[in-house]
Scaffold this motif. Structure first.
Motif, PDB file in Angstrom:
ATOM      1  N   ALA A 291     131.683 -73.789 -62.405  1.00 12.44           N
ATOM      2  CA  ALA A 291     130.539 -73.488 -63.264  1.00 12.44           C
ATOM      3  C   ALA A 291     129.298 -74.272 -62.878  1.00 12.44           C
ATOM      4  O   ALA A 291     128.192 -73.933 -63.305  1.00 12.44           O
ATOM      5  CB  ALA A 291     130.896 -73.770 -64.723  1.00 12.44           C
TER       6      ALA A 291
ATOM      7  N   THR B 254     141.586 -66.195 -67.831  1.00 15.44           N
ATOM      8  CA  THR B 254     140.416 -65.901 -68.661  1.00 15.44           C
ATOM      9  C   THR B 254     140.196 -64.399 -68.672  1.00 15.44           C
ATOM     10  O   THR B 254     140.643 -63.684 -67.769  1.00 15.44           O
ATOM     11  CB  THR B 254     139.161 -66.614 -68.118  1.00 15.44           C
ATOM     12  OG1 THR B 254     138.895 -66.156 -66.783  1.00 15.44           O
ATOM     13  CG2 THR B 254     139.357 -68.122 -68.088  1.00 15.44           C
TER      14      THR B 254
ATOM     15  N   ALA C 266     135.807 -66.189 -62.057  1.00 18.38           N
ATOM     16  CA  ALA C 266     136.567 -66.460 -63.273  1.00 18.38           C
ATOM     17  C   ALA C 266     137.877 -67.176 -62.961  1.00 18.38           C
ATOM     18  O   ALA C 266     138.509 -66.940 -61.935  1.00 18.38           O
ATOM     19  CB  ALA C 266     136.861 -65.149 -64.005  1.00 18.38           C
TER      20      ALA C 266
ATOM     21  N   THR D  34     124.171 -67.656 -66.222  1.00 18.36           N
ATOM     22  CA  THR D  34     123.697 -68.062 -67.535  1.00 18.36           C
ATOM     23  C   THR D  34     124.857 -68.757 -68.235  1.00 18.36           C
ATOM     24  O   THR D  34     126.023 -68.615 -67.817  1.00 18.36           O
ATOM     25  CB  THR D  34     123.265 -66.846 -68.373  1.00 18.36           C
ATOM     26  OG1 THR D  34     124.422 -66.033 -68.631  1.00 18.36           O
ATOM     27  CG2 THR D  34     122.198 -66.022 -67.639  1.00 18.36           C
ATOM     28  N   PRO D  35     124.599 -69.510 -69.318  1.00 17.36           N
ATOM     29  CA  PRO D  35     125.718 -70.143 -70.028  1.00 17.36           C
ATOM     30  C   PRO D  35     126.791 -69.154 -70.455  1.00 17.36           C
ATOM     31  O   PRO D  35     127.982 -69.442 -70.355  1.00 17.36           O
ATOM     32  CB  PRO D  35     125.022 -70.796 -71.230  1.00 17.36           C
ATOM     33  CG  PRO D  35     123.641 -71.093 -70.744  1.00 17.36           C
ATOM     34  CD  PRO D  35     123.281 -69.947 -69.844  1.00 17.36           C
ATOM     35  N   VAL D  36     126.384 -67.983 -70.928  1.00 21.88           N
ATOM     36  CA  VAL D  36     127.366 -66.982 -71.338  1.00 21.88           C
ATOM     37  C   VAL D  36     128.079 -66.404 -70.122  1.00 21.88           C
ATOM     38  O   VAL D  36     129.314 -66.252 -70.113  1.00 21.88           O
ATOM     39  CB  VAL D  36     126.682 -65.865 -72.144  1.00 21.88           C
ATOM     40  CG1 VAL D  36     127.664 -64.740 -72.443  1.00 21.88           C
ATOM     41  CG2 VAL D  36     126.101 -66.424 -73.443  1.00 21.88           C
TER      42      VAL D  36
ATOM     43  N   ARG E   2     128.640 -67.757 -67.278  1.00 17.78           N
ATOM     44  CA  ARG E   2     129.488 -68.736 -66.603  1.00 17.78           C
ATOM     45  C   ARG E   2     130.765 -69.062 -67.380  1.00 17.78           C
ATOM     46  O   ARG E   2     131.622 -69.780 -66.872  1.00 17.78           O
ATOM     47  CB  ARG E   2     128.719 -70.050 -66.413  1.00 17.78           C
ATOM     48  CG  ARG E   2     127.546 -70.002 -65.478  1.00 17.78           C
ATOM     49  CD  ARG E   2     126.797 -71.324 -65.613  1.00 17.78           C
ATOM     50  NE  ARG E   2     125.558 -71.347 -64.898  1.00 17.78           N
ATOM     51  CZ  ARG E   2     125.432 -71.748 -63.635  1.00 17.78           C
ATOM     52  NH1 ARG E   2     126.485 -72.158 -62.977  1.00 17.78           N
ATOM     53  NH2 ARG E   2     124.265 -71.738 -63.049  1.00 17.78           N
ATOM     54  N   ALA E   3     130.891 -68.599 -68.582  1.00 17.15           N
ATOM     55  CA  ALA E   3     132.049 -68.948 -69.411  1.00 17.15           C
ATOM     56  C   ALA E   3     133.344 -68.612 -68.672  1.00 17.15           C
ATOM     57  O   ALA E   3     133.544 -67.488 -68.224  1.00 17.15           O
ATOM     58  CB  ALA E   3     131.977 -68.195 -70.738  1.00 17.15           C
ATOM     59  N   GLY E   4     134.202 -69.611 -68.546  1.00 20.11           N
ATOM     60  CA  GLY E   4     135.484 -69.397 -67.878  1.00 20.11           C
ATOM     61  C   GLY E   4     135.422 -69.468 -66.377  1.00 20.11           C
ATOM     62  O   GLY E   4     136.421 -69.190 -65.704  1.00 20.11           O
ATOM     63  N   TRP E   5     134.287 -69.863 -65.803  1.00 22.59           N
ATOM     64  CA  TRP E   5     134.181 -69.959 -64.353  1.00 22.59           C
ATOM     65  C   TRP E   5     134.945 -71.161 -63.820  1.00 22.59           C
ATOM     66  O   TRP E   5     135.061 -72.200 -64.485  1.00 22.59           O
ATOM     67  CB  TRP E   5     132.717 -70.081 -63.931  1.00 22.59           C
ATOM     68  CG  TRP E   5     131.994 -68.778 -63.864  1.00 22.59           C
ATOM     69  CD1 TRP E   5     132.346 -67.613 -64.469  1.00 22.59           C
ATOM     70  CD2 TRP E   5     130.789 -68.518 -63.150  1.00 22.59           C
ATOM     71  NE1 TRP E   5     131.423 -66.634 -64.184  1.00 22.59           N
ATOM     72  CE2 TRP E   5     130.452 -67.161 -63.371  1.00 22.59           C
ATOM     73  CE3 TRP E   5     129.948 -69.294 -62.348  1.00 22.59           C
ATOM     74  CZ2 TRP E   5     129.323 -66.565 -62.819  1.00 22.59           C
ATOM     75  CZ3 TRP E   5     128.823 -68.704 -61.795  1.00 22.59           C
ATOM     76  CH2 TRP E   5     128.508 -67.354 -62.020  1.00 22.59           C
TER      77      TRP E   5
ATOM     78  N   ARG F 276     132.334 -60.856 -61.906  1.00 19.24           N
ATOM     79  CA  ARG F 276     132.984 -61.962 -62.619  1.00 19.24           C
ATOM     80  C   ARG F 276     134.302 -62.360 -61.957  1.00 19.24           C
ATOM     81  O   ARG F 276     134.690 -63.529 -61.956  1.00 19.24           O
ATOM     82  CB  ARG F 276     133.223 -61.560 -64.075  1.00 19.24           C
ATOM     83  CG  ARG F 276     133.969 -62.618 -64.884  1.00 19.24           C
ATOM     84  CD  ARG F 276     134.069 -62.285 -66.354  1.00 19.24           C
ATOM     85  NE  ARG F 276     135.009 -63.172 -67.026  1.00 19.24           N
ATOM     86  CZ  ARG F 276     134.768 -64.457 -67.312  1.00 19.24           C
ATOM     87  NH1 ARG F 276     133.614 -64.987 -66.972  1.00 19.24           N
ATOM     88  NH2 ARG F 276     135.684 -65.192 -67.904  1.00 19.24           N
TER      89      ARG F 276
END
Length: 526
Positions: free
Chosen positions: A387, A357, A353, A377-379, A381-384, A349
């Protein structure tokens, strides 16, 4: 028993960290500063040879120490050895092991280094191949002892876009993904009255004369990989036609690939080839609004970066950025723990990231592509920062049977361009100044694009010579295997030349290109 028990303990901690991100956030792991050691406090140590920039080195050291702090382990002092490009570092590693063996000492003593971290697969393959001592190739890389099942989680498939993500015997293991593209300065392009480049061939346009930044592939593995990508996508002959014009437009050939995006950013050059994260990171660094998202959003940065395409089809390559455990590593257990952490979801990550984040970098986004597919995945990628990237969707195989030309990129580039750059530039200028109706124009064009016999595929007829790129792209074509065979024969002949023969070849090729360029200039003056 104790060694294996420690592995299970490490694996258990890794699982706990990955499974309990909420707990980590509550502990403030994402915001924890890098551990600084009070004077006199001892720490474990890792000695790492790397071409990675200071930003990556700093964030990876801090991230690993954050993980160790949560795991109730002591801090690690990183001794980074970053004195050159990937190719230079690989040569140094192999030279030190060779000297050790020739001195009558066991290679198990090691050379005082733990890890070779970063760069391209070619240089890590060379380290994996070992060193020749007498008639025997001696290994200098080791397969790390990693938690059971970890590699299967990270690499459900061992290849991507036809490229390996790890060595078959785990002598190197990919830690991130890289692609290669074009960085460009929008302000300079406006001055040159040209559009932003979309693919490799755009850089061959004479409008870029004296306005391209370039790096020397004999020092930089990333730029050699970029040139190799052009050859594998466009074909050996067509690729060198493109690259020769790019070289003719170049202002210089730097020994450092990082100089290219910096000079483009400063307006010293209009564009240049570089590895993806160099371009994206530099584009982010020059933004005036502090936004760190898509670097190509109109009006948000004077610097842009693009992975080349043609009609929507990718013309780049997606390759692994590996790590190699070196034989005789003085801190092997710690080195293996670092590799395991790099491959964990937490370590992965950190490549993407955004700063601030949970689990993200402390200062700036690294803008690398994680190698773990389960993060896309959507989860995940959160904070990428980027994205929109998904190499597991966009990566495209090279045509089946296409040889890998990496090992020949540097010597041909030197003979064709770097060692005779003034003559190349003069010939390119003469060709542009000569009308196509000039009686000597056809001969000038032929001389400019000519290749030495050893670098010319022996096509059996003009039909296959003209159509071989399309034939290679169609694995069902009746002449596909024939086209592959012609290229493989040429590459095998080049690869099996002895060292002294290769030196003579390079000298002969240099004279060949120089004489041709000078003839082009002379014909243009008639």
């Amino acid at each position: 028993m104790l060694r294996h028990a420690s592995k299970f303990l490490i694996f258990g901690v890794l699982v706990a960290v990955v499974a309990l991100p909420f707990v980590l956030r509550q502990l403030g792991v994402g915001d924890t500063q890098a551990v600084t050691l009070p004077k006199g406090v001892a720490a474990d140590r890792l000695i790492v040879v790397t071409p990675h920039n200071e930003q990556i080195r700093s964030e990876m050291a801090a991230g690993f120490n954050r993980w160790r702090k949560v795991a109730a382990l002591g801090p690690v002092e990183f001794d980074w050895r970053a004195s050159g490009g990937t190719t230079d570092l690989r040569r140094s590693i192999l030279a030190q092991f060779t000297a050790l063996g020739q001195g009558g000492r066991s290679l198990d003593e090691g050379i005082g280094l733990d890890l070779f971290f970063g760069g391209g697969t070619y240089d890590h393959e060379k380290v994996a191949a070992g060193v020749r001592l007498g008639d025997v190739m001696e290994p200098v890389a080791m397969a790390p002892d990693l938690p059971e099942g970890l590699l299967g989680q990270v690499f459900p498939k061992a290849t991507l876009g036809g490229e390996r993500l790890m060595h078959p015997d785990h002598l190197w293991i990919g830690t991130a993904l890289s692609s290669f593209g074009i960085v460009y300065n929008r302000d300079v392009l406006v001055m040159l009255k040209t559009d932003a480049p979309q693919t490799w061939s755009d850089l061959a346009d004479p409008v870029y004369a004296h306005w391209l930044a370039a790096a020397d592939p004999s020092h930089s593995g990333s730029i050699a990989a970029a040139f190799n990508t052009v050859l594998r996508r466009q074909g050996w002959t067509e690729g060198w036609d493109t690259l020769r014009r790019v070289f003719a437009n170049a202002r210089y050939f730097s020994s450092s690939a990082t100089r290219v995006p910096v000079d483009v950013s400063a307006g010293e050059a209009a564009a240049g080839m570089c590895i993806d994260f160099y371009g994206r990171t530099q584009a982010q660094a020059v933004r005036s609004d502090g936004w760190s998202g898509d670097v190509d959003r109109t009006g948000m940065s004077r610097l842009g970066y693009i992975d080349p395409q043609v009609n929507g089809a990718s013309m780049t390559a997606t390759t692994a950025d590996p790590i190699t455990l070196l034989r005789g590593a003085p801190h092997r257990d710690l080195a293996e723990q670092f590799i395991a952490w790099l491959l964990s979801q937490e370590g992965q990550r950190l490549w993407q990231a955004a700063p601030g984040t949970p689990g993200g970098p402390q200062r700036e986004a690294l803008r690398r592509q994680p190698i773990r597919r389960d993060l896309y995945t959507p989860v995940g990628r959160a904070g990428w920062t980027d994205a929109q990237l998904d190499p597991f969707v966009t990566a495209v195989d090279f045509p089946q049977g296409t040889p890998d030309y990496f090992g020949f990129v540097a010597p041909v580039t030197h003979a064709m361009a770097i060692d005779v750059h003034d003559d190349l530039v003069a010939a390119w200028a003469a060709l542009q100044a000569t009308p196509v109706t000039h009686p000597q124009y056809a001969d000038m064009q032929r001389l400019f694009d000519a290749m030495p016999e050893a670098l010319t595929p022996a096509w059996p007829d003009t039909e296959l010579a003209a159509d071989h790129v399309a034939v290679l792209a169609d694995s069902q074509h009746p002449r596909h295997d024939e086209a592959v065979g012609v290229l493989q024969v040429m590459i095998h002949a080049l690869a099996t030349r002895k060292a002294d023969q290769k030196l003579r070849d390079a000298q002969q090729w240099t004279r060949f290109f120089q004489n041709n360029y000078r003839q082009v200039v002379a014909l243009g003056a008639l």
